[in-house]
Structures are given as C-alpha cells and as structure tokens.
Design a protein around this motif. Sequence first.
Motif, short mmCIF file in Angstrom:
data_model
loop_
_atom_site.label_atom_id
_atom_site.label_comp_id
_atom_site.label_asym_id
_atom_site.label_seq_id
_atom_site.Cartn_x
_atom_site.Cartn_y
_atom_site.Cartn_z
N ASP B 190 0.83 -1.20 0.00
CA ASP B 190 0.00 0.00 0.00
C ASP B 190 0.87 1.26 0.00
O ASP B 190 0.55 2.23 -0.69
N ALA B 191 1.96 1.21 0.78
CA ALA B 191 2.86 2.37 0.83
C ALA B 191 3.46 2.61 -0.56
O ALA B 191 3.60 3.76 -1.00
N VAL B 192 3.80 1.51 -1.26
CA VAL B 192 4.36 1.66 -2.61
C VAL B 192 3.31 2.25 -3.54
O VAL B 192 3.59 3.17 -4.31
N ARG B 193 2.08 1.74 -3.45
CA ARG B 193 1.00 2.26 -4.31
C ARG B 193 0.77 3.75 -4.08
O ARG B 193 0.41 4.49 -4.97
N GLN B 194 1.00 4.17 -2.81
CA GLN B 194 0.74 5.57 -2.48
C GLN B 194 1.99 6.43 -2.64
O GLN B 194 1.96 7.63 -2.33
N GLY B 195 3.08 5.81 -3.07
CA GLY B 195 4.29 6.58 -3.34
C GLY B 195 5.16 6.89 -2.13
O GLY B 195 6.06 7.71 -2.21
N PHE B 196 4.89 6.23 -0.99
CA PHE B 196 5.71 6.49 0.20
C PHE B 196 6.89 5.54 0.32
O PHE B 196 7.69 5.65 1.22
#
Lengths: 230, 340
Positions: B190-196
């Motif tokens: 999820d963090a990757v999907r959100q760019g974090f």
Amino acid sequence: MKKHICLFILIISAFNLSAQVSTVSLNFNSLVNNKDTLELEKRYYFKSIQDSLQVDVLKFYITNIKFIKDETILASVHKKHFLINFEDVLSKRIKTQISDTLKFNKIRFNIGIDSITNVSGVYGQDLDPTNGMYWTWNSGYINCKLEGSSNKFKTRKNRYAFHLGGYMSPFISMQTITLEVTQNKEIEILINIDDFFSNLDVTKYHTILSPNRKAIVVSKHFSTVFYVEE
Amino acid sequence: MIKKIKVIIIIIMTFCCVGFSYLSLEVFEYPSYFPKPIYDLIDKPLSKQKIELGKKIFYDPILSADNSVSCASCHSSYNAFAHTDHDLSHGINDQIGTRNAPPLFNLAWQSSFMWDGAINHLDFQPLAPISSPLEMGSNIGSVVNKLNQHPNYPKLFYEAFKDTVITGEQVLIALSQFQITLLSVNSKYDAVRQGFDVFSEQEKKGYHLFLEHCNSCHKEPLFFENKYENNGLKVDTFLNDFGRWNITKVSRDSLKFKTPSLRNLSYTKPYMHDGRFNTLNKVLNHYSNEVVLNNNLAPSLKKGISLSAEDKVDLIAFLLTLNDQKFILNKKHKNPNIYP
C-alpha cells in the motif's frame, strides 16, 4: 404566510372528512375435518387420511399483501413481512387500515420471503433470526415450518418435519397466491391441513430441512391448501 | 421565517455530514485505489457505540453454550484474526471443526462468507459458528436471552440502539460494525501504491510473477475475488469436503472454494480451506508441481504454473510486502478487557 397555513389546515381537514378508513383483518386458521379449529400438539382423527395426526409447529411468512379489484392493484400493506405462528394467537391476525373507497374483491400475497430480502442482511421484528426461521449453516429464511407426527409416516417416532425455503435458482420456494373475497372486513383464511396430508405422498415427502427439489414440490403443494371461508 | 428555517436546516445537515465523515475517516478510511465497499454503510451507518459494543461481544465467550469460546478464540488479532498453527477450527469441549478459520479483514468488500460461500451477508455470518455444535454449540435466541439478563449489556445496547430490549438483529449489526472496522490497508504494498515506499529489486520481480500467475484469482488491491475456484488440491478423504458443491449441488462447483486474500500471509498460516500447508513454500510447490488436473480446475491453472526455485523466492518476497504489521498491532481491535 398566515394565509398559507390556513389553506393547509383547510386542505388537511377536507381530506379527513372525505377519506373514511376502516380496518381489514386477515385471520389465519386451520380446521380439522372442516369443523374443529386446529390446536397444536393435539391428536386428531382425520377422516381424509383415515388416521390420527398432530401438528406441533406451524409457522410461515406472509409477505407483500395486496388488495386487488379484478386485475388492478388498489393498495398494498405497508409492513412487508408477517410471521404467522400458530403458537402465538396474536400473530395469526393481520390488521391493516384501508380507505372505504377501495373496494377489493381479491387479495394476493406471498408465502415466504423474496430473494432481495434474503440477500440484504439482517432485519428485526418478524424477520429477526431469533424467531427460528433462519438457516444458520446456509444463509436464507425458512419460509414455512410444519412439524408433527402421524402413524402415516414410517419415520423415527412417526415424525414429519417440513422446513421449506430456498431463494436461489433453481430452488426458489416462495409462492404467490391470489384469493377471492366477498367482503372487506374480516377475512378468514384457512389452511386445509386435511388436503395437505391427504394429497401428499408421505412415503416420499416426510423430512425436508434444506432448499432442494422436494422443498419446491411441497412449497407449491402447501400454497394450494389456502382458501377463504365464505 | 422560511429563510431562517432553511438556514437552520442547512446548518444541521452540515453538522450531520461532518459527523458522519469524521467517524468514517477515523474508523473506515481506505485507499483511493480500493473499489467501493459492498456492505451498505449508507443504510447501516457506522456508530461508535455499535462498534465498541460489537467488539465487546466479539471477545465475550457468552456467545457459546458453556461460556468457554468467543469469536476471538479462533480469530486472534495477533494473527490478522486467523488462528495460527491450527489447521482446523476449535469449539466447545475441545471439539475440532472441519475447516481452517479464515482471517478477518476488509470484510466490507466481501459478498459471501465461509470457504464455500454458504453465508450471503456479513450480518448473518456469526449465526453459523454460534449454532454449530462443533464450535459454540448455542443459538442466537439463547445468546439474546443471556445478554438481556446480563448486568452490563442491556445498558450498552440501549446506548447503541435506543431500544427497550436486546434483539438478534442488534447483536448481529453490532458484530458487523466491529468487523467492518478491521481494515488492513497499511502494508508495504500500500505504501508503494501511495508513493511512500519502493519495492526492492527482488520484490519487483516477485510482483511481476504475481501479476502473471496469481492476479487472475487473487486480484489486487484486495488480493481476493468474490469467486470460487478449484485449485487442484487432492481431496482429504477424511473430511470429504467438496466446497461450493455442498451448497449448490451443481457438479461444476465440485471442489471449488472461495479465493482467500493474500494479505497478511505471514500471520495467517496454515493455508488452504483445511490448513494443509504450513509454509508458503509448500503452497508454491503445490501450484507449480502438485495440481491435480480435473474438469473444474481454475482456467489459469490448466496450463500449469512453472516457477523456478529463484522465482519462488522472488514471489514470496513480494507476498511478504502484503503483511500489515500496523493492522495486527492496532490496539483498537484488541480485547477491550485488556486494552480498554
């Protein structure tokens, strides 16, 4: 502003004057040998099957009640689902108000719960799962429960048990019936238990506890034994 | 006069909306790339009292016949609400059930429940374990009676539902409300999907393998679909569990089971409907070498999945990015008697 309010009150009171409403009552009962009112857990001799039989449980859902004149729907009862439980006298009488101008000669209702209600999550009152009319291991309402015993049934303790339900194709057990009525006040709807058992192949149909082909056959049969007493 | 009323109505409506979205944001915030939830939150809006009440019931063994087993007995928050190391579920009197207790999260997106989809709505799900003689051995009527006689529950139910008595409907709604708040949306994926965050090289390779071989059934971003598939498992001749066929009795549904989510795999072992595999390696070995060919087999498995030893390591590296540690450590979901 004041003028408006006065007009509003006038219109409301005009409506009240013209629209007389009276109570329609649908009374569900069952007669044994066409004369005695059926009581649960009481042994009767049934002439039609030439044997004794008793009913211990009789519960079913009556839903979507409509009042009809010829083929036109005049009105429908606002509350959608009624659980008729022969153990509870009050539940056997459905009362509703209807305008005197709506003269109907037929009533139509479903025996059972429709598919949409079946898949829309939990509801209260007549639909509350504590009423024992919901399957816990496989979602769905039990449309009708009829249990008891008779020597006619060659089962353990001569018991019969019909838990009729199912909302998914091809096993949809809900039935719609239309009954003709001659008056609009006290409508006596009788369930002909004699006919139910005398026209049932008891060697084949005795224990139904899940949605299946037999449940559909017996649901249809059950819907044919409702009639209105003149 | 009318203007004043209009203004008041607008103010009240604004407050209502703010109130609703405030609660939604707090307990039901999900990423923008998630689909619309299936559970009807407009018809049955979340309320703080109902959620708290649902949590209290979830952790209370009052649901079982002998007051020994609660929902949490087989759905532990530390295991993403699954039951680590237990292949089959447990019940009263040390009885063993017939299926693996599935994890509980992101349930608002699930349209059917149980490995065979026997239950058609989240509200009705608790009826099955409550009534099963192998699990809680009770029934909803007796649960409601016990709750009505309890020293604390009637007050809590009144606060949540404003009714004079506790009903079956209220118990089930409260349990649904708590379970809906079990959101797992904070994995590395999820963090990757959100760019974090970014995937490592190995995770990236694994992600491509996932898209090629797994995504057709375990579709991202939820990593499950509301469908049943036959994944070529050998029949356990003791359990003789034919899955979806048990419900539909249609031969094409034989040995089909609900596709489970791949989120939180590290916490939810063992895997499959009967918990037969205790490691992800064994699961991947099944898909690459041991699939039993049959007519009902999932289309994506028909041509076989070939994975090298290196592929398997990469794929597992990606699957581990679906673990959501924040979810399993979230104190809001834990036993209110220990974390009030």
